[in-house]
Design a protein around this motif. Structure first.
Motif, PDB file in Angstrom:
ATOM      1  N   SER A 108      16.902  39.144  56.044  1.00 25.39           N
ATOM      2  CA  SER A 108      17.057  37.905  56.822  1.00 25.39           C
ATOM      3  C   SER A 108      15.919  37.679  57.814  1.00 25.39           C
ATOM      4  O   SER A 108      16.136  37.119  58.886  1.00 25.39           O
ATOM      5  CB  SER A 108      18.390  37.929  57.578  1.00 25.39           C
ATOM      6  N   GLY A 109      14.697  38.101  57.476  1.00 23.27           N
ATOM      7  CA  GLY A 109      13.591  37.924  58.413  1.00 23.27           C
ATOM      8  C   GLY A 109      12.649  36.795  58.084  1.00 23.27           C
ATOM      9  O   GLY A 109      11.568  36.695  58.658  1.00 23.27           O
ATOM     10  N   GLY A 110      13.035  35.889  57.166  1.00 22.66           N
ATOM     11  CA  GLY A 110      12.110  34.861  56.709  1.00 22.66           C
ATOM     12  C   GLY A 110      12.087  33.579  57.500  1.00 22.66           C
ATOM     13  O   GLY A 110      11.231  32.714  57.246  1.00 22.66           O
ATOM     14  N   ASN A 111      12.997  33.405  58.447  1.00 24.05           N
ATOM     15  CA  ASN A 111      13.025  32.154  59.218  1.00 24.05           C
ATOM     16  C   ASN A 111      11.998  32.181  60.346  1.00 24.05           C
ATOM     17  O   ASN A 111      11.916  33.164  61.091  1.00 24.05           O
ATOM     18  CB  ASN A 111      14.414  31.929  59.810  1.00 24.05           C
ATOM     19  N   LYS A 125       7.154  39.455  55.862  1.00 30.22           N
ATOM     20  CA  LYS A 125       6.766  38.938  54.543  1.00 30.22           C
ATOM     21  C   LYS A 125       5.990  39.990  53.750  1.00 30.22           C
ATOM     22  O   LYS A 125       6.217  40.171  52.544  1.00 30.22           O
ATOM     23  CB  LYS A 125       5.916  37.677  54.701  1.00 30.22           C
ATOM     24  N   ARG A 126       5.069  40.650  54.406  1.00 29.19           N
ATOM     25  CA  ARG A 126       4.292  41.677  53.700  1.00 29.19           C
ATOM     26  C   ARG A 126       5.161  42.878  53.339  1.00 29.19           C
ATOM     27  O   ARG A 126       4.955  43.523  52.309  1.00 29.19           O
ATOM     28  CB  ARG A 126       3.110  42.130  54.576  1.00 29.19           C
ATOM     29  N   MET A 127       6.138  43.173  54.180  1.00 25.26           N
ATOM     30  CA  MET A 127       7.036  44.288  53.904  1.00 25.26           C
ATOM     31  C   MET A 127       7.854  44.025  52.643  1.00 25.26           C
ATOM     32  O   MET A 127       7.951  44.877  51.750  1.00 25.26           O
ATOM     33  CB  MET A 127       7.950  44.548  55.103  1.00 25.26           C
ATOM     34  N   VAL A 128       8.458  42.832  52.550  1.00 29.85           N
ATOM     35  CA  VAL A 128       9.287  42.549  51.379  1.00 29.85           C
ATOM     36  C   VAL A 128       8.419  42.388  50.125  1.00 29.85           C
ATOM     37  O   VAL A 128       8.862  42.688  49.010  1.00 29.85           O
ATOM     38  CB  VAL A 128      10.170  41.301  51.594  1.00 29.85           C
ATOM     39  N   GLY A 143       1.755  24.234  71.839  1.00 32.57           N
ATOM     40  CA  GLY A 143       2.873  24.663  72.682  1.00 32.57           C
ATOM     41  C   GLY A 143       4.206  24.703  71.969  1.00 32.57           C
ATOM     42  O   GLY A 143       5.196  25.165  72.541  1.00 32.57           O
ATOM     43  N   ALA A 144       4.252  24.230  70.741  1.00 26.22           N
ATOM     44  CA  ALA A 144       5.505  24.212  69.990  1.00 26.22           C
ATOM     45  C   ALA A 144       5.764  25.571  69.347  1.00 26.22           C
ATOM     46  O   ALA A 144       4.842  26.370  69.148  1.00 26.22           O
ATOM     47  CB  ALA A 144       5.456  23.123  68.914  1.00 26.22           C
ATOM     48  N   THR A 145       7.006  25.823  69.008  1.00 24.76           N
ATOM     49  CA  THR A 145       7.351  27.073  68.329  1.00 24.76           C
ATOM     50  C   THR A 145       7.032  26.943  66.837  1.00 24.76           C
ATOM     51  O   THR A 145       6.935  25.828  66.309  1.00 24.76           O
ATOM     52  CB  THR A 145       8.838  27.395  68.500  1.00 24.76           C
ATOM     53  N   PRO A 146       6.887  28.063  66.133  1.00 22.53           N
ATOM     54  CA  PRO A 146       6.658  28.002  64.685  1.00 22.53           C
ATOM     55  C   PRO A 146       7.733  27.215  63.940  1.00 22.53           C
ATOM     56  O   PRO A 146       7.421  26.475  62.994  1.00 22.53           O
ATOM     57  CB  PRO A 146       6.654  29.471  64.273  1.00 22.53           C
ATOM     58  N   ALA A 147       8.989  27.351  64.342  1.00 27.07           N
ATOM     59  CA  ALA A 147      10.061  26.616  63.677  1.00 27.07           C
ATOM     60  C   ALA A 147       9.874  25.115  63.841  1.00 27.07           C
ATOM     61  O   ALA A 147      10.097  24.339  62.899  1.00 27.07           O
ATOM     62  CB  ALA A 147      11.423  27.047  64.235  1.00 27.07           C
ATOM     63  N   ASN A 193      12.460  34.815  63.323  1.00 30.39           N
ATOM     64  CA  ASN A 193      11.765  36.092  63.406  1.00 30.39           C
ATOM     65  C   ASN A 193      10.332  35.891  63.901  1.00 30.39           C
ATOM     66  O   ASN A 193       9.496  35.352  63.166  1.00 30.39           O
ATOM     67  CB  ASN A 193      11.750  36.766  62.029  1.00 30.39           C
ATOM     68  N   PRO A 194      10.013  36.312  65.132  1.00 31.26           N
ATOM     69  CA  PRO A 194       8.631  36.168  65.618  1.00 31.26           C
ATOM     70  C   PRO A 194       7.648  37.034  64.833  1.00 31.26           C
ATOM     71  O   PRO A 194       6.444  36.770  64.830  1.00 31.26           O
ATOM     72  CB  PRO A 194       8.727  36.603  67.085  1.00 31.26           C
ATOM     73  N   ASP A 195       8.154  38.070  64.171  1.00 35.74           N
ATOM     74  CA  ASP A 195       7.305  38.950  63.364  1.00 35.74           C
ATOM     75  C   ASP A 195       7.440  38.636  61.868  1.00 35.74           C
ATOM     76  O   ASP A 195       7.357  39.517  61.021  1.00 35.74           O
ATOM     77  CB  ASP A 195       7.685  40.417  63.627  1.00 35.74           C
TER      78      ASP A 195
END
Length: 515
Positions: A304-307, A350-353, A158-162, A343-345
């Motif tokens: 800035s999508g790595g968090n 990661k694959r894009m960069v 139930g926790a978030t990825p962060a 970033n939920p995506d």
């Protein structure tokens, strides 16, 4: 008369010299913790305070050739010849002095890094400082790290990825109470995370020499001045920012007609972003803000999508008796607003960069602009693509290589725990999927791509640096101070061996610092 004019000129030259020394010292003293460590190191402090211009290569006092010249020519030709000779000698002396001063600064910085490393590892206790690197202990630590991944992931559906990443990387280390024992972070994880923070601090010493305010418009001239001292890759000329000065061509083209100069503001901005990315999370946030303030918000968005995705409760603020409401009308729980971040995506990003960094690196060096080179280095670091990052001309130093390897180790932990967490959430969220769990294929691609990092130990890292295909990295790896870093990072046995060999060397050569 003439004597007064000469005196005035000497005072002006001395004033310029003092200004240059102050600027150089300011660049070295930008970090308060580093200053403390330099103060503790008598050798570094004494060398740093010694005027480099007063010593020759053998350490003896130097005398200016111009001051020893007392003869005067007997004609206009002789006067011109003597004047030209004095100017050339003066320029040569200034160049040699600058080179010596740079070497002294680098040596002081390298020694300071050793003291900072000891201080950083000491925060983990003696177990972190004198790390047991024996095969049996290494196997136990690796097993503990793997066990923690699944314990944290399965116990926090139930926790978030962060929240999962924070729980995995933080907690108690060393001796813990019985209540904390189950949540204790294995030393191998805590130590590698601390080593990464240390490496970032070492790179942060150079923050004072990069742009910190808006780049562009009136700031272009200052940016061009900064380009005279690039942080990596080939040197460029600050005097004439042209295609010839930058040696640049359009990306992906081999036609001479497509030769073009990098924009000086773009070049300065990307160099500032790279050095700040190497200096840790706080500095990277500043780099993204720098992109926005420089009129390039799109660049900040793409980088800035790595968090990891998360939510946090934000208390409402009151001003002039009125309640401030968020513009996005965030949901409120028990009177507080919930703010989303990260970033939920992230897996897709990661694959894009990763693919972007490979595409930027695939063009030949003869057809790659300096901006493209820097951008490729930034994306390679963001993607945790160690192979591409190590091959970048902008990341070609021993310190860069060590940072790349340490980032890949810690990032691998993050990828593994996030993938395990999403697997657990997919198992229970079949009908109502959790946000961010729809990128399973991208997660597996990233894990496969970074698999080599999971099997690379600290001794492997330093062996790779010592056998680098680049001569300057091999030369830097042989430096005694970097050898000290390698020994301390590897473990207690290697540290003891290094101290013994350094003491033996000091008995037969002038290695008083190592003694």
């Amino acid at each position: 008369g003439a004597g007064a004019i000469v005196t005035t000129m000497e005072e002006e030259e001395e004033s310029e010299s003092v200004v240059q020394q102050r600027v150089q010292l300011s660049d070295e003293m930008m970090n308060s913790e580093l200053d403390l460590l330099l103060a503790l190191s008598g050798a570094a402090s004494s060398r740093r305070s010694m005027p480099s211009s007063s010593l020759d290569d053998d350490g003896s006092a130097s005398h200016s050739a111009s001051s020893s010249s007392s003869s005067v020519g007997t004609g206009s030709t002789d006067v011109a010849r003597n004047s030209s000779s004095r100017d050339n000698q003066k320029s040569s002396n200034a160049s040699q002095s600058k080179g010596k001063n740079k070497n002294v600064q680098e040596e002081a910085r390298n020694e300071s890094n050793v003291w900072l490393l000891l201080q950083s590892l000491r925060t983990l206790g003696l177990e972190g400082l004198l790390y047991d690197s024996s095969p049996a202990a290494a196997a136990d630590q690796k097993a503990a790290a793997a066990q923690r991944i699944y314990a944290v992931a399965q116990g926090g559906v139930g926790a978030t990825p962060a929240e999962i990443v924070d729980k995995y990387l933080t907690g108690t280390t060393g001796t813990a109470s019985s209540a904390e024992a189950d949540d204790a972070v294995p030393m191998i994880i805590a130590r590698r995370a601390e080593l990464l923070r240390w490496a970032e601090k070492c790179h942060g010493q150079r923050i004072g020499s990069v742009p910190t305010v808006r780049i562009g418009g009136s700031g272009v001239q200052a940016a061009v001045g900064y380009l005279a001292k690039p942080l990596g890759g080939s040197s460029v000329s600050a005097a004439a920012p042209t295609a010839a000065a930058f040696g640049a061509t359009a990306f992906g083209s081999t036609s001479p007609a497509s030769v073009m100069a990098d924009d000086p503001a773009d070049l300065a901005l990307l160099q500032a972003c790279l050095v700040r990315l190497k200096s840790g999370t706080v500095q990277w946030t500043a780099a993204l803000n720098l992109c926005r303030s420089s009129g390039q918000p799109w660049r900040a968005a793409s980088m800035s999508g790595g968090n990891p995705y998360g939510r946090e409760t934000v208390e409402e603020e009151e001003e002039d008796g009125l309640m401030l409401e968020d513009a996005a009308e965030e949901k409120k729980e028990e009177g507080d607003a919930t703010r989303e971040f990260g970033n939920p995506d992230r897996a897709l990003w990661k694959r894009m960069v990763w693919k972007t960094s490979r595409a930027l690196a695939s063009s030949s060096s003869a057809t790659t602009s300096r901006c493209t080179e820097l951008e490729g280095a930034i994306y390679a670091l963001l993607a945790d693509d160690a192979e591409t990052a190590l091959a970048s001309p902008s990341l070609r130093s021993w310190e860069d290589g060590l940072l790349i390897y340490l980032r890949s180790k810690v990032s691998r932990y993050v990828e593994e725990v996030l993938a395990a967490h999403n697997d657990a959430r997919r198992a229970v969220g079949i009908r109502y999927p959790y946000r961010g769990t729809e990128h399973g294929p991208s997660e597996r691609e990233q894990l496969t791509a970074t698999a080599a990092a999971s099997n690379r130990s600290e001794p492997d890292i330093f062996r790779a640096l010592a056998s680098s295909p680049y001569a300057n990295v091999r030369e830097e790896a042989a430096d005694p101070l970097r050898a000290a870093v390698a020994a301390i990072v590897t473990g207690s046995d290697e540290t003891a061996s290094f101290i013994t060999s350094a003491a033996d060397d000091a008995s037969t050569s002038d290695h008083s610092m190592l003694r």
